[in-house]
Design a protein around this motif. Sequence first.
Motif, PDB file in Angstrom:
ATOM      1  N   VAL A  98       0.870  -1.176   0.000  1.00  0.00           N
ATOM      2  CA  VAL A  98       0.000   0.000   0.000  1.00  0.00           C
ATOM      3  C   VAL A  98       0.910   1.229   0.000  1.00  0.00           C
ATOM      4  N   GLY A 109      -4.009   1.927  -3.003  1.00  0.00           N
ATOM      5  CA  GLY A 109      -4.564   1.042  -1.994  1.00  0.00           C
ATOM      6  C   GLY A 109      -4.881   1.706  -0.670  1.00  0.00           C
ATOM      7  N   GLU A 113      -7.666   0.086   1.715  1.00  0.00           N
ATOM      8  CA  GLU A 113      -7.272  -0.535   2.978  1.00  0.00           C
ATOM      9  C   GLU A 113      -8.060   0.038   4.147  1.00  0.00           C
TER      10      GLU A 113
END
Length: 404
Positions: A98, A109, A113
């Motif tokens: 990420v 991401g 997330e």
Amino acid sequence: MRTGTIARALGATAALAALLTTAVTAPAAAGPAAPARTAQAAAPASFTHPGVLVSRPQLDFVRERVLAGAQPWKGAYDQMLAGKYASLARTARPRAVVECGSYSNPNHGCTDEREDAIAAYTLSLAWFISKDSRYAQKAIQIMDAWSGVIKDHTNSNAPLQTGWAGSSWPRAAEIIKYTYSSWPNSGRFGTMLRDVYLPEVINGSHSNGNWELSMTEAAIGIAVFLEDRSAYDKAVTKFRGRVPAYVYVTADGSLPKAAPGSGLDTRDEIVRYWQGQSTFVDGLTQETCRDLTHTGYGVSAISHIAETSRIQGQDLYPEIADRLRHALGLHAKYQLGAAVPSSLCGGSLKDALGPVTEVGFNALHNRMGYAMTNTQALTEQRRPAASNNLFVAWETLTHAGNPH
């Protein structure tokens, strides 16, 4: 969030962190230095589960209130179920790495997330209240998806991103592991928290205070899930050093305190760190003159950490109650429309606190008996509190009038 390179704190050993809290010497103008004190072990001999932000008695209370159709809990529950985070059609979007730059630019991401972590927590609450196993299975599916893939967080916002997602994951994991019948991959999820999240957050940050507070919230939640006493003690030590350096009270003297290891040791440095504010009043935070949104992040994390500590048997609220009640009250006053004096941030405050007052208000007013007129008015005006889409979610549901 903050641009530029993030200065990361040097990692002390867990044993040293548990043994000693560094005394912070204020500039001469702020009065004599506070005496050094030896940090006491904070971790419980036996951890309480579920025990991150919400306990079993708290969850039982919420379920009873919702099933009885009582307000504001039923309305808050209905709001939660109607939103995207409770969707049984949700598909997790895990990534091995990420990558989050300043203000999540680039955003590889980051949003996925954070929102998947909030969704797992939302679904775990939906499971406990409804006892519909589909919600538990969807929460498990999301957590398993991430624990099987993620390896790292990168770029300048990595510590903050890890703190935000790492605050939500343990809340979900605690509820599912300790109230649902089966989660075969719970061990793998714990390994993810230990290997990917904990190293990123445990040593704190000398960026704006909301960073270290959010990171410390993640660290203490992860420590509870892992039953890691060393990490728990280190997180509490960070908390005890950062809260007095984030919220000012007049007892501090003419200047706010500095966080241990910050290197801020002159008046000019402290004023600059406090967004140029040179007049200090009870409840002012290090980010008030930046904006109320980031202030809300910091104040919320303080409440969350204290709530988890209380569940685990060592109540940190008495240590920080005066700072927290003043911080909530000061900002609530201006959110309710009071004129901002020219001595405060040049007479203008930006943005809004967000849905962050419920946990602290319940603890300080309902449990501890503090009069909090402005905070109460703001909290009740904005019910039911929803999510800030980062790490705060459904706190009217979980904490409004919750006596446990």
